[in-house]
Design a protein around this motif. Structure first.
Motif, PDB file in Angstrom:
ATOM      1  N   GLY A 108      20.331  39.958  70.247  1.00  0.00           N
ATOM      2  CA  GLY A 108      19.852  38.591  70.109  1.00  0.00           C
ATOM      3  C   GLY A 108      18.364  38.528  69.825  1.00  0.00           C
ATOM      4  N   LEU A 109      17.589  39.361  70.503  1.00  0.00           N
ATOM      5  CA  LEU A 109      16.142  39.389  70.284  1.00  0.00           C
ATOM      6  C   LEU A 109      15.807  39.783  68.851  1.00  0.00           C
ATOM      7  N   PHE A 110      16.392  40.896  68.379  1.00  0.00           N
ATOM      8  CA  PHE A 110      15.984  41.391  67.069  1.00  0.00           C
ATOM      9  C   PHE A 110      16.503  40.490  65.937  1.00  0.00           C
ATOM     10  N   GLU A 111      17.707  39.934  66.088  1.00  0.00           N
ATOM     11  CA  GLU A 111      18.217  39.082  65.013  1.00  0.00           C
ATOM     12  C   GLU A 111      17.413  37.789  64.901  1.00  0.00           C
ATOM     13  N   SER A 112      16.914  37.296  66.005  1.00  0.00           N
ATOM     14  CA  SER A 112      16.113  36.076  65.968  1.00  0.00           C
ATOM     15  C   SER A 112      14.706  36.346  65.435  1.00  0.00           C
ATOM     16  N   ILE A 113      14.020  37.336  65.978  1.00  0.00           N
ATOM     17  CA  ILE A 113      12.631  37.574  65.586  1.00  0.00           C
ATOM     18  C   ILE A 113      12.528  38.065  64.148  1.00  0.00           C
ATOM     19  N   THR A 114      13.469  38.890  63.680  1.00  0.00           N
ATOM     20  CA  THR A 114      13.352  39.405  62.309  1.00  0.00           C
ATOM     21  C   THR A 114      13.615  38.313  61.278  1.00  0.00           C
ATOM     22  N   ARG A 115      14.554  37.427  61.547  1.00  0.00           N
ATOM     23  CA  ARG A 115      14.803  36.332  60.607  1.00  0.00           C
ATOM     24  C   ARG A 115      13.616  35.379  60.572  1.00  0.00           C
ATOM     25  N   THR A 116      13.020  35.128  61.723  1.00  0.00           N
ATOM     26  CA  THR A 116      11.849  34.262  61.780  1.00  0.00           C
ATOM     27  C   THR A 116      10.684  34.854  60.992  1.00  0.00           C
ATOM     28  N   LEU A 117      10.380  36.126  61.247  1.00  0.00           N
ATOM     29  CA  LEU A 117       9.232  36.758  60.597  1.00  0.00           C
ATOM     30  C   LEU A 117       9.470  36.943  59.101  1.00  0.00           C
ATOM     31  N   SER A 118      10.728  37.160  58.687  1.00  0.00           N
ATOM     32  CA  SER A 118      11.029  37.272  57.261  1.00  0.00           C
ATOM     33  C   SER A 118      10.725  35.965  56.546  1.00  0.00           C
ATOM     34  N   ALA A 119      11.090  34.855  57.170  1.00  0.00           N
ATOM     35  CA  ALA A 119      10.832  33.548  56.557  1.00  0.00           C
ATOM     36  C   ALA A 119       9.339  33.261  56.455  1.00  0.00           C
ATOM     37  N   GLU A 120       8.596  33.679  57.467  1.00  0.00           N
ATOM     38  CA  GLU A 120       7.178  33.357  57.504  1.00  0.00           C
ATOM     39  C   GLU A 120       6.323  34.322  56.684  1.00  0.00           C
ATOM     40  N   ALA A 121       6.912  35.406  56.186  1.00  0.00           N
ATOM     41  CA  ALA A 121       6.140  36.418  55.463  1.00  0.00           C
ATOM     42  C   ALA A 121       5.876  36.048  54.013  1.00  0.00           C
ATOM     43  N   VAL A 122       6.550  34.999  53.511  1.00  0.00           N
ATOM     44  CA  VAL A 122       6.461  34.666  52.085  1.00  0.00           C
ATOM     45  C   VAL A 122       6.158  33.184  51.910  1.00  0.00           C
TER      46      VAL A 122
ATOM     47  N   THR B  66      11.566  31.498  50.573  1.00  0.00           N
ATOM     48  CA  THR B  66      12.078  31.669  51.933  1.00  0.00           C
ATOM     49  C   THR B  66      13.493  32.230  51.948  1.00  0.00           C
ATOM     50  N   ALA B  67      14.409  31.602  51.216  1.00  0.00           N
ATOM     51  CA  ALA B  67      15.809  32.026  51.261  1.00  0.00           C
ATOM     52  C   ALA B  67      15.967  33.467  50.793  1.00  0.00           C
ATOM     53  N   LEU B  68      15.235  33.854  49.748  1.00  0.00           N
ATOM     54  CA  LEU B  68      15.359  35.218  49.243  1.00  0.00           C
ATOM     55  C   LEU B  68      14.821  36.225  50.252  1.00  0.00           C
ATOM     56  N   ALA B  69      13.703  35.910  50.916  1.00  0.00           N
ATOM     57  CA  ALA B  69      13.143  36.821  51.914  1.00  0.00           C
ATOM     58  C   ALA B  69      14.100  37.016  53.081  1.00  0.00           C
ATOM     59  N   VAL B  70      14.675  35.922  53.577  1.00  0.00           N
ATOM     60  CA  VAL B  70      15.651  36.027  54.667  1.00  0.00           C
ATOM     61  C   VAL B  70      16.905  36.738  54.170  1.00  0.00           C
ATOM     62  N   GLY B  71      17.264  36.509  52.891  1.00  0.00           N
ATOM     63  CA  GLY B  71      18.413  37.200  52.317  1.00  0.00           C
ATOM     64  C   GLY B  71      18.208  38.705  52.260  1.00  0.00           C
ATOM     65  N   LEU B  72      16.987  39.140  51.927  1.00  0.00           N
ATOM     66  CA  LEU B  72      16.695  40.570  51.912  1.00  0.00           C
ATOM     67  C   LEU B  72      16.837  41.163  53.316  1.00  0.00           C
ATOM     68  N   ASN B  73      16.427  40.394  54.311  1.00  0.00           N
ATOM     69  CA  ASN B  73      16.588  40.852  55.688  1.00  0.00           C
ATOM     70  C   ASN B  73      18.069  40.949  56.058  1.00  0.00           C
ATOM     71  N   GLU B  74      18.879  39.991  55.584  1.00  0.00           N
ATOM     72  CA  GLU B  74      20.321  40.046  55.828  1.00  0.00           C
ATOM     73  C   GLU B  74      20.937  41.281  55.159  1.00  0.00           C
ATOM     74  N   LEU B  75      20.439  41.605  53.958  1.00  0.00           N
ATOM     75  CA  LEU B  75      20.943  42.779  53.256  1.00  0.00           C
ATOM     76  C   LEU B  75      20.582  44.051  54.017  1.00  0.00           C
ATOM     77  N   ALA B  76      19.354  44.112  54.549  1.00  0.00           N
ATOM     78  CA  ALA B  76      18.950  45.264  55.356  1.00  0.00           C
ATOM     79  C   ALA B  76      19.841  45.400  56.584  1.00  0.00           C
TER      80      ALA B  76
END
Length: 459
Positions: free
Chosen positions: A356-370, A375-385
């Motif tokens: 729960g911790l990692f799925e929440s924080i990584t999706r949040t930081l992926s969105a905020e990195a771009v 936004t959607a593509l950055a979070v999508g890349l994280n989903e692919l990873a």
């Protein structure tokens, strides 16, 4: 948004446990059942970047509605007329669930940026809980009639369709064109890669077709990168892939999902193993295993709900590293303490909390990195990873199992589990080391932190 994510979790959690019973009822061989599961993994890998990019180009709500319609149609098709063909078509359509999270985050960041972090943590919690509940409900419905459980996702799909209609559009700027050539190259490369990961242990890692597919995957993805670099309208901006924060978060996601999601199949096998026949295991039945799985996702819900508060108090990097450390701690605990059910479940709950911790924080930081329009593509890349990490983790654990079969039997030796848990712990520690290299924009640019505080993202 929660109703849409509820459908995502149910769709991901209800069908796989039903496949053995449904396969027997519909006379689908074990190979056929595996191929249906394989189709779903291929669909996940292919649709993640495509739906994300199309959402950034043509509108997040529009593509979200298309995705919901695909998943709802696939779920209804499977339930109304179950057969080998409809199951295959249905799971491919259900693969569109991978677009839900990136597209929802695109809307959330645009329409309610002050709720970005708390909203993502809530959606991750709902996702984890619904995956566990979906399996339990489907199992209960299928006790008397195997195919009854196939209706599990249909009522939720109706709610998701309504939710998709009433959701507001995002205000993110749009523009550019869809690069069809790059889409073909990326799709072919990902299909080859997923096939190698999913079937490598069954075909043999040194078999000609395994090696040929692996080479094809590398070549196609290398050509795709070259094409993207030269394109004025890339499908996936290579510049985005060179973003250091996004790169660290995506690599961490890969390492964390390697164990937390990759080991789920092995977890069920260990819990169901007969101690009298194998010398290890917990002798549990399907319902008890499903209950423990639900307890794990409940711990994940708690971890996700705590994430915004923890990031405010400890910072992004500390929470990211803590998630990786907890994953490693859980698997090291399994190596040392798996003799009793209580010991094993405690370790499994630690892994669930970390999930729960990692799925929440990584999706949040992926969105905020771009920038907002990406936004959607950055979070999508994280989903692919996440998907690739889970697939490779499952393949590595499967290889350890195949290499540690008891002589004269089909039972996996206890050493196979020890090596598998050890691999998950080592990869999680590698992810933790990566997390310590993460630098929040608040650390490198104090003005950015002030802006977030004013917008409410830090409160």
């Amino acid at each position: 948004m929660a109703f849409v994510i509820l459908l995502s979790g149910i769709a991901q959690g209800y069908l796989t446990p039903l496949l053995p019973a449904v396969g027997l009822s519909l006379h689908i061989s074990t190979v056929g059942q595996n191929n249906i599961y394989l189709l779903s993994q291929v669909a996940f890998a292919v649709m993640t970047p495509l739906l994300s990019r199309l959402g950034d180009l043509y509108g997040h709500r529009r593509l979200l509605r298309v995705s919901i319609a695909m998943v709802a149609g696939g779920s209804l098709l499977i339930a109304v007329r179950p057969s080998t063909v409809t199951l295959a078509v249905g799971v491919v359509l259900q693969g569109a669930v991978v677009g839900f999270f990136p597209l929802l985050v695109g809307i959330l960041r645009s329409r309610a940026p002050e709720r970005n972090r708390s909203g993502i943590s809530l959606l991750v919690g709902v996702l984890l809980l619904s995956i566990g509940v979906g399996g339990l409900v489907a199992g209960a419905l299928s006790e008397r009639h195997a195919e009854a459980g196939l209706w599990t996702a249909v009522p939720v799909a109706v709610l998701a369709v309504v939710a998709g209609i009433v959701l507001p559009p995002s205000d993110a700027p749009r523009g550019g064109r869809f690069h069809y050539g790059a889409a073909v190259l990326l799709t072919a490369g990902l299909v080859a890669l997923v096939l190698v990961l999913a079937q490598g242990s069954a075909w043999g890692w040194r078999a000609p077709r395994t090696l040929a597919l692996a080479v094809a995957a590398v070549v196609l993805l290398a050509i795709w990168v070259t094409v993207e670099r030269r394109s004025a309208n890339p499908l996936v901006s290579v510049r985005m892939l060179s973003n250091p924060r996004l790169a660290v978060v995506s690599c961490f996601t890969f390492c964390a999902s390697f164990g937390t999601i990759g080991f789920l199949g092995a977890n069920a096998l260990f819990l169901g193993a007969s101690r009298s026949a194998t010398g290890y295991g917990m002798d549990l039945g399907p319902q008890a295993i499903a209950t423990i799985s639900l307890a794990m996702v409940t711990a994940g819900f708690a971890g996700s709900a705590l994430t915004p508060r923890l990031t405010r108090r400890l910072g992004d990097r500390a929470v990211l590293a803590s998630a990786g450390g907890l994953v490693a701690l859980g698997f090291l605990g399994m190596i040392l303490f798996h003799g009793t059910l209580t010991q094993y479940v405690v370790c499994a709950l630690v892994v669930g909390l970390a999930t729960g911790l990692f799925e929440s924080i990584t999706r949040t930081l992926s969105a905020e990195a771009v920038a907002e329009q990406e936004t959607a593509l950055a979070v999508g890349l994280n989903e692919l990873a996440l998907s690739l990490g889970a697939a490779i983790g499952a393949a590595v654990i499967g290889a350890f199992f195949a290499a540690h079969v008891k002589a004269g039997s089909t039972h996996i030796a206890e050493s196979g589990y020890l090596w598998g848990w050890g691999a998950c712990a080592v990869i999680a520690l590698a992810g933790t080391a990566l997390a310590l290299r993460y630098r929040s924009p608040r650390e490198t640019n104090p003005a950015h932190g002030q802006h977030l505080a004013q917008s409410g993202e830090l409160t």
